[in-house]
Scaffold this motif. Sequence first.
Motif, PDB file in Angstrom:
ATOM      1  N   ASP A 118       0.816  -1.212   0.000  1.00 60.66           N
ATOM      2  CA  ASP A 118       0.000   0.000   0.000  1.00 60.66           C
ATOM      3  C   ASP A 118       0.856   1.272   0.000  1.00 60.66           C
ATOM      4  O   ASP A 118       0.345   2.363  -0.250  1.00 60.66           O
ATOM      5  CB  ASP A 118      -0.956  -0.004   1.189  1.00 60.66           C
ATOM      6  N   LYS A 119       2.163   1.141   0.228  1.00 61.59           N
ATOM      7  CA  LYS A 119       3.056   2.305   0.277  1.00 61.59           C
ATOM      8  C   LYS A 119       3.937   2.412  -0.968  1.00 61.59           C
ATOM      9  O   LYS A 119       4.960   3.088  -0.950  1.00 61.59           O
ATOM     10  CB  LYS A 119       3.919   2.221   1.530  1.00 61.59           C
ATOM     11  N   ILE A 120       3.515   1.756  -2.035  1.00 55.71           N
ATOM     12  CA  ILE A 120       4.270   1.823  -3.300  1.00 55.71           C
ATOM     13  C   ILE A 120       4.106   3.202  -3.912  1.00 55.71           C
ATOM     14  O   ILE A 120       3.071   3.841  -3.778  1.00 55.71           O
ATOM     15  CB  ILE A 120       3.791   0.705  -4.254  1.00 55.71           C
ATOM     16  N   HIS A 121       5.120   3.646  -4.616  1.00 56.12           N
ATOM     17  CA  HIS A 121       5.146   4.981  -5.209  1.00 56.12           C
ATOM     18  C   HIS A 121       4.966   4.887  -6.721  1.00 56.12           C
ATOM     19  O   HIS A 121       5.607   4.069  -7.377  1.00 56.12           O
ATOM     20  CB  HIS A 121       6.490   5.640  -4.874  1.00 56.12           C
ATOM     21  N   LEU A 122       4.081   5.712  -7.270  1.00 61.07           N
ATOM     22  CA  LEU A 122       3.913   5.832  -8.718  1.00 61.07           C
ATOM     23  C   LEU A 122       4.398   7.209  -9.135  1.00 61.07           C
ATOM     24  O   LEU A 122       4.059   8.210  -8.496  1.00 61.07           O
ATOM     25  CB  LEU A 122       2.454   5.645  -9.120  1.00 61.07           C
ATOM     26  N   THR A 123       5.171   7.291 -10.210  1.00 61.27           N
ATOM     27  CA  THR A 123       5.739   8.559 -10.645  1.00 61.27           C
ATOM     28  C   THR A 123       4.756   9.338 -11.510  1.00 61.27           C
ATOM     29  O   THR A 123       3.836   8.775 -12.093  1.00 61.27           O
ATOM     30  CB  THR A 123       7.033   8.325 -11.456  1.00 61.27           C
ATOM     31  N   GLY A 124       4.964  10.624 -11.576  1.00 58.32           N
ATOM     32  CA  GLY A 124       4.153  11.490 -12.442  1.00 58.32           C
ATOM     33  C   GLY A 124       2.698  11.547 -12.015  1.00 58.32           C
ATOM     34  O   GLY A 124       2.370  11.542 -10.830  1.00 58.32           O
ATOM     35  N   LYS A 125       1.809  11.611 -13.005  1.00 59.57           N
ATOM     36  CA  LYS A 125       0.370  11.690 -12.738  1.00 59.57           C
ATOM     37  C   LYS A 125      -0.314  10.343 -12.909  1.00 59.57           C
ATOM     38  O   LYS A 125      -1.504  10.270 -13.212  1.00 59.57           O
ATOM     39  CB  LYS A 125      -0.261  12.694 -13.704  1.00 59.57           C
ATOM     40  N   LYS A 126       0.446   9.255 -12.690  1.00 56.43           N
ATOM     41  CA  LYS A 126      -0.101   7.922 -12.934  1.00 56.43           C
ATOM     42  C   LYS A 126      -1.253   7.572 -12.000  1.00 56.43           C
ATOM     43  O   LYS A 126      -2.118   6.787 -12.371  1.00 56.43           O
ATOM     44  CB  LYS A 126       0.994   6.870 -12.822  1.00 56.43           C
ATOM     45  N   LEU A 127      -1.264   8.116 -10.785  1.00 56.40           N
ATOM     46  CA  LEU A 127      -2.376   7.817  -9.875  1.00 56.40           C
ATOM     47  C   LEU A 127      -3.713   8.257 -10.468  1.00 56.40           C
ATOM     48  O   LEU A 127      -4.735   7.590 -10.271  1.00 56.40           O
ATOM     49  CB  LEU A 127      -2.159   8.514  -8.523  1.00 56.40           C
ATOM     50  N   ASP A 128      -3.714   9.345 -11.215  1.00 53.95           N
ATOM     51  CA  ASP A 128      -4.952   9.844 -11.804  1.00 53.95           C
ATOM     52  C   ASP A 128      -5.153   9.379 -13.247  1.00 53.95           C
ATOM     53  O   ASP A 128      -6.288   9.175 -13.686  1.00 53.95           O
ATOM     54  CB  ASP A 128      -4.960  11.379 -11.777  1.00 53.95           C
ATOM     55  N   GLN A 129      -4.076   9.215 -13.998  1.00 53.81           N
ATOM     56  CA  GLN A 129      -4.206   8.956 -15.427  1.00 53.81           C
ATOM     57  C   GLN A 129      -4.101   7.484 -15.830  1.00 53.81           C
ATOM     58  O   GLN A 129      -4.650   7.093 -16.840  1.00 53.81           O
ATOM     59  CB  GLN A 129      -3.149   9.764 -16.191  1.00 53.81           C
ATOM     60  N   LYS A 130      -3.393   6.663 -15.063  1.00 49.58           N
ATOM     61  CA  LYS A 130      -3.252   5.247 -15.418  1.00 49.58           C
ATOM     62  C   LYS A 130      -4.566   4.537 -15.136  1.00 49.58           C
ATOM     63  O   LYS A 130      -5.109   4.622 -14.043  1.00 49.58           O
ATOM     64  CB  LYS A 130      -2.128   4.595 -14.623  1.00 49.58           C
ATOM     65  N   THR A 131      -5.058   3.808 -16.135  1.00 51.45           N
ATOM     66  CA  THR A 131      -6.360   3.148 -16.026  1.00 51.45           C
ATOM     67  C   THR A 131      -6.205   1.658 -16.273  1.00 51.45           C
ATOM     68  O   THR A 131      -5.530   1.241 -17.217  1.00 51.45           O
ATOM     69  CB  THR A 131      -7.346   3.735 -17.060  1.00 51.45           C
ATOM     70  N   TYR A 132      -6.837   0.866 -15.415  1.00 55.03           N
ATOM     71  CA  TYR A 132      -6.869  -0.586 -15.579  1.00 55.03           C
ATOM     72  C   TYR A 132      -8.247  -0.964 -16.112  1.00 55.03           C
ATOM     73  O   TYR A 132      -9.262  -0.523 -15.585  1.00 55.03           O
ATOM     74  CB  TYR A 132      -6.614  -1.288 -14.244  1.00 55.03           C
ATOM     75  N   TYR A 133      -8.266  -1.813 -17.153  1.00 55.83           N
ATOM     76  CA  TYR A 133      -9.521  -2.217 -17.774  1.00 55.83           C
ATOM     77  C   TYR A 133      -9.783  -3.695 -17.524  1.00 55.83           C
ATOM     78  O   TYR A 133      -8.863  -4.502 -17.459  1.00 55.83           O
ATOM     79  CB  TYR A 133      -9.470  -1.973 -19.293  1.00 55.83           C
TER      80      TYR A 133
END
Length: 182
Positions: free
Chosen positions: A99-114
């Motif tokens: 749960d403490k993994i880091h995502l770079t850039g705006k991936k938290l908002d823009q990366k989408t899983y389908y």
Amino acid sequence: MVLRRLIFICLLTKGLTKQIKLFIFAFLDKNQYINKAVIMGTYSAKKEDIKRSWHVVDANGKTLGRIATVIASVLKGKTKPIYTRHVDTGDFVIVVNADKIHLTGKKLDQKTYYSHSGFPGGLKSITAGKLMKTNPEEVLKKAVEGMLPKTQLGKQMFSKLKVYAGGKHPHSAQQPVEMIIK
């Protein structure tokens, strides 16, 4: 002794074939001939040769892609000298603090899983930020699964990955070794 030196001089000449050289080695020393024959073959791992160990990875503050590549190579067995492409030679990997993994850039908002149910209009999508809040283990699992082969062997490798959101895991009986990832 003189005969041996003479034979070695003959071996150094380019006129002799490989079969004649091996035949001469057989007469010189049986052990030397056996060692030469073993060195020439390509090693292929067998089930009896595989010794699996357990590793613990702390994902606190680590970047998702960087930690996933290291985990995938350990699951495949690429860190071992007996690595064979068509055999599962990998180790077990336990990941804590997912749960403490880091995502770079705006991936938290823009990366989408389908995902799709298979029925018309059954397409579902969720962003990485929402998935981190609801099921943080799934983000790392999807990243590692994408780096493994898409075959039965890949599924077997993926089954050796254990991911936990908190700092504790139930695999202490296996005596896992801590793996440090930079």
